[in-house]
Motif scaffolding. Structure first.
Motif, PDB file in Angstrom:
ATOM      1  N   GLU A 459       6.587 -15.282  -5.292  1.00 61.52           N
ATOM      2  CA  GLU A 459       5.616 -14.249  -5.137  1.00 61.52           C
ATOM      3  C   GLU A 459       6.435 -13.370  -4.017  1.00 61.52           C
ATOM      4  O   GLU A 459       6.687 -11.991  -4.069  1.00 61.52           O
ATOM      5  N   ALA A 463       8.146  -9.714  -4.563  1.00 64.66           N
ATOM      6  CA  ALA A 463       7.501  -8.564  -3.715  1.00 64.66           C
ATOM      7  C   ALA A 463       8.377  -7.710  -2.627  1.00 64.66           C
ATOM      8  O   ALA A 463       8.646  -6.654  -2.566  1.00 64.66           O
ATOM      9  N   ASP A 533       1.489  -6.613   6.365  1.00 61.75           N
ATOM     10  CA  ASP A 533       1.267  -7.829   5.826  1.00 61.75           C
ATOM     11  C   ASP A 533       0.978  -8.867   6.850  1.00 61.75           C
ATOM     12  O   ASP A 533       0.207  -9.749   6.596  1.00 61.75           O
ATOM     13  N   ARG A 536      -2.724  -8.560   8.087  1.00 60.13           N
ATOM     14  CA  ARG A 536      -3.689  -8.808   7.196  1.00 60.13           C
ATOM     15  C   ARG A 536      -3.642 -10.443   6.690  1.00 60.13           C
ATOM     16  O   ARG A 536      -4.335 -11.099   6.269  1.00 60.13           O
ATOM     17  N   PHE A 539       0.188 -10.837   1.419  1.00 59.21           N
ATOM     18  CA  PHE A 539       0.839  -9.488   0.908  1.00 59.21           C
ATOM     19  C   PHE A 539       0.652  -9.538  -0.762  1.00 59.21           C
ATOM     20  O   PHE A 539       0.054 -10.333  -1.179  1.00 59.21           O
ATOM     21  N   ARG A 540       1.013  -8.306  -1.051  1.00 53.86           N
ATOM     22  CA  ARG A 540       0.674  -7.899  -2.490  1.00 53.86           C
ATOM     23  C   ARG A 540       1.904  -8.322  -3.603  1.00 53.86           C
ATOM     24  O   ARG A 540       2.813  -7.872  -3.044  1.00 53.86           O
ATOM     25  N   ALA A 541       1.298  -8.913  -4.438  1.00 51.16           N
ATOM     26  CA  ALA A 541       2.567  -9.522  -5.533  1.00 51.16           C
ATOM     27  C   ALA A 541       1.886  -9.827  -6.887  1.00 51.16           C
ATOM     28  O   ALA A 541       0.648  -9.712  -6.999  1.00 51.16           O
ATOM     29  N   ASP A 543       0.921 -12.184  -9.853  1.00 51.99           N
ATOM     30  CA  ASP A 543       0.701 -13.585 -10.065  1.00 51.99           C
ATOM     31  C   ASP A 543       1.654 -14.084 -11.313  1.00 51.99           C
ATOM     32  O   ASP A 543       2.256 -13.061 -11.914  1.00 51.99           O
ATOM     33  N   GLU A 548      -1.683  -8.112 -10.495  1.00 52.45           N
ATOM     34  CA  GLU A 548      -1.596  -7.860  -8.983  1.00 52.45           C
ATOM     35  C   GLU A 548      -2.543  -8.679  -8.174  1.00 52.45           C
ATOM     36  O   GLU A 548      -3.530  -8.667  -8.680  1.00 52.45           O
ATOM     37  N   ALA A 549      -2.134  -9.261  -7.328  1.00 54.03           N
ATOM     38  CA  ALA A 549      -3.029 -10.248  -6.682  1.00 54.03           C
ATOM     39  C   ALA A 549      -2.466 -10.101  -5.036  1.00 54.03           C
ATOM     40  O   ALA A 549      -1.433  -9.795  -4.772  1.00 54.03           O
ATOM     41  N   VAL A 550      -3.498 -10.405  -4.431  1.00 55.94           N
ATOM     42  CA  VAL A 550      -3.223 -10.613  -2.731  1.00 55.94           C
ATOM     43  C   VAL A 550      -2.699 -12.164  -2.413  1.00 55.94           C
ATOM     44  O   VAL A 550      -3.519 -12.897  -2.710  1.00 55.94           O
TER      45      VAL A 550
END
Length: 627
Positions: A459, A463, A533, A536, A539-541, A543, A548-550
């Motif tokens: 991931e 990203a 990132d 938080r 990061f967003r990527a 799956d 889209e997943a965190v």
């Protein structure tokens, strides 16, 4: 009548008494010279000694005396008294004690004084039976250089006479980069404030590493001053420091002393761990040793050596021994100076060759790895660069020499072979070497194998891009390499491929050491993510289903297997199966906690063969087996 304040009278009276006492001490030369060793960690012996002055009167402290001498115009007198007493002390030593280098402190202002230029000469030293190539002029930081062109001319003058130059307390006071440029010193002494607590401060460590690289690039030797505790030395060695000075080795004493044998052995063990080969293809230098002529100390004169050199064109060097221990090296190029005759021929022709031999030369034991020796040999100063390397056995007895030509050719051959088997991204040993390690360790029985890989690396790669992915792999390799010193002796690191690594150790690895590795990795990895990132913690990527997943920040999972948990001679493919199962469980924990983690295998595995030959490939840890 106006009365002077009592406090003022007291201070002035005390000042006058101190100055009077200082003048009397200088007039009677009431000083004693102390010797503190500067240690060559590789050789396990002193490179030389710094000469430090002390007053016989306890009320006169040397640092305070220098400050007061400057105020009352006695700087020259004090430095002259210290220097002349030091030269007398060197001249009074036994011949074997006079063989090393001696560091004499001189301030830049005194260096430019006409009395110093006319008085401090090779002729003065020869009166005391001292050769100028034994003297290192150590420029102190007490004052700044006022005239750099003149300063540079003076440095060239003394170097041309055979003296060497050291820059003291680099990194503090007036020891600036401009002074470094002007003095082009042979030795760069790192200020003790940078060394103190270096094992506790990562910023200090990065600074020392950069200064090690700087010293190597400008052909000078870096000496770490003020080393007081073992933990400081451990880190300095890891950072590439070869020379050190401080209370850990010896306090200043009125006579040169030998190093504590127990400390020397401890340092040797530390260096052996640092010098473990990066590739299984490396070899010991003992296989390359060639016979070399040697003579016992005090048995050959300079005139006899001159005759031998003239009648034996193939004779390039002679090693001087005391019993079986090498104590000196004389090369043809060293013996015949610029004038075409032996060094100091008119003075030394009837004297033993020991007195013109190099007392400090590169000496290693026959168990040293070739690639390690190649690095050590090329780090030498220009004057020593092409000298042969003297090789001994483990007890220090002379075996022979290795020439630079031999070393360059063989190390180049090994580098080519190593490159063919190494991972191209990290340069670490690859599958073939790892397989050999595992087979060796499983036969031995007492071992720990650690399988390491990155969680959610795919991931991250998607990203941030494959270039950042490659950088993350290199960062992981670097963190694993840094941890090797804490994981036990004979520990090796290999890169299976992708984000999979293997640590192989003969013996046990403390769980605390692997937990610290996880903590260090979690701190270092933050440089790989952008600020948002990091804040938080994710990061967003996309799956694996393309949605889209965190995703939590990438972590490191370590699966450790000890020899006590598996059958003797277990097949390496079964180890990878066990590790795959253990890592799967570890990754579940890291996903929840967001922190890297290590787990040790607690189950007992009695079989010594994999249940399915295809299982190793299916496990995701692809270890190539050579049976």
């Amino acid at each position: 009548m106006n009365a002077q304040p009592i406090g003022t009278m007291s201070i002035e009276s005390k000042t006058d008494r101190y100055e009077d006492e200082l003048r009397r001490a200088l007039a009677t030369r009431a000083l004693v010279t102390y010797f503190q060793p500067i240690v060559d960690l590789r050789a396990g012996m002193p490179l030389g000694y710094e000469l430090l002055s002390r007053f016989l009167a306890p009320s006169l402290q040397i640092h305070q005396a220098f400050e007061r001498a400057e105020q009352c115009g006695l700087s020259w007198d004090l430095e002259y008294a210290c220097r002349s007493k030091a030269i007398d002390s060197i001249g009074a030593l036994a011949p074997d004690q006079r063989a090393l280098r001696f560091f004499l402190n001189v301030s830049p202002r005194i260096l430019s004084d006409s009395r110093f230029v006319s008085g401090f000469t090779s002729a003065l030293l020869q009166e005391h039976d001292i050769h100028q190539n034994q003297i290192v002029i150590e420029l102190t930081e007490r004052e700044s250089v006022r005239d750099y062109p003149q300063f540079e001319r003076l440095i060239r003058h003394y170097v041309s006479q055979g003296f060497q130059i050291a820059l003291d307390d680099f990194g503090s006071g007036h020891s600036s980069l401009v002074t470094l440029l002007s003095s082009t010193p042979h030795f760069l002494k790192l200020d003790r404030e940078i060394v103190r607590g270096v094992h506790l401060d990562s910023y200090r460590q990065r600074l020392v590493r950069s200064l090690v690289d700087l010293a190597a690039s400008v052909d000078t030797r870096l000496v770490a001053e003020g080393v007081e505790v073992w933990e400081e030395l451990q880190v300095l060695v890891r950072l590439g420091v070869r020379y050190a000075q401080g209370f850990l080795f010896e306090r200043p004493r009125p006579q040169p002393t030998s190093l504590d044998p127990a400390l020397c052995q401890r340092i040797k063990t530390l260096l052996q761990r640092e010098d473990s080969p990066r590739s299984e293809l490396d070899e010991r230098v003992g296989r390359m040793v060639s016979a070399c002529r040697s003579v016992q100390a005090l048995t050959l004169s300079c005139s006899e050596l001159d005759n031998d050199y003239r009648h034996e064109p193939s004779l390039d060097e002679i090693v001087v021994l005391r019993d079986e221990i090498p104590v000196g090296l004389v090369t043809r190029s060293q013996f015949y100076g610029r004038t075409g005759g032996p060094v100091g021929y008119s003075l030394f022709s009837r004297r033993p060759v020991d007195e013109v031999a190099k007392a400090h030369f590169l000496r290693v034991d026959d168990a040293t790895h070739v690639t390690t020796l190649a690095r050590l040999a090329t780090e030498r100063l220009h004057d020593d660069l092409y000298d042969p390397v003297v090789v001994t056995d483990a007890s220090g007895a002379f075996l022979g020499t290795v020439t630079m030509k031999q070393l360059i050719v063989r190390s180049a051959e090994l580098e080519i072979q190593n490159a063919a088997g190494a991972n191209p991204l990290t340069g670490l040993p690859g599958n073939r070497a790892i397989t050999r390690w595992l087979l060796e360790l499983t036969e031995h029985g007492d071992f720990t194998i650690v399988y390491a890989d990155l969680d959610r690396f795919k991931e991250f790669n998607d990203a941030y891009g494959f270039l950042c992915g490659d950088e993350f792999i290199r960062l992981t390799a670097h963190q694993l390499e840094l941890a090797l010193n804490r994981l036990g002796e004979e520990t090796r690191l290999g890169h299976v491929g992708g984000d999979d690594f293997v640590i192989a150790c003969r013996g046990a690895i403390p769980q605390s050491a692997l937990e610290r590795l996880c903590e260090d990795f979690d701190r270092a990895k933050m440089t790989m993510f952008n600020a948002a990132d990091v804040e938080r913690g994710a990061f967003r990527a996309l799956d694996r289903l393309g949605r889209e997943a965190v995703v939590p920040l990438t972590t490191l999972s370590l699966a450790a297997i000890s020899g006590a948990q598996v059958a003797p001679g277990i097949h390496p493919a079964l180890l990878s199966q066990i590790a795959a199962s253990l890592k799967k469980n570890t990754k579940q924990h890291t996903s929840l906690s967001g922190k890297s983690m290590v787990q040790f295998e607690r189950r007992r595995h009695d079989t010594d063969r994999p249940s399915d030959p295809r299982a190793a490939e299916a496990s995701g840890t692809q270890v190539e087996l050579e049976l």
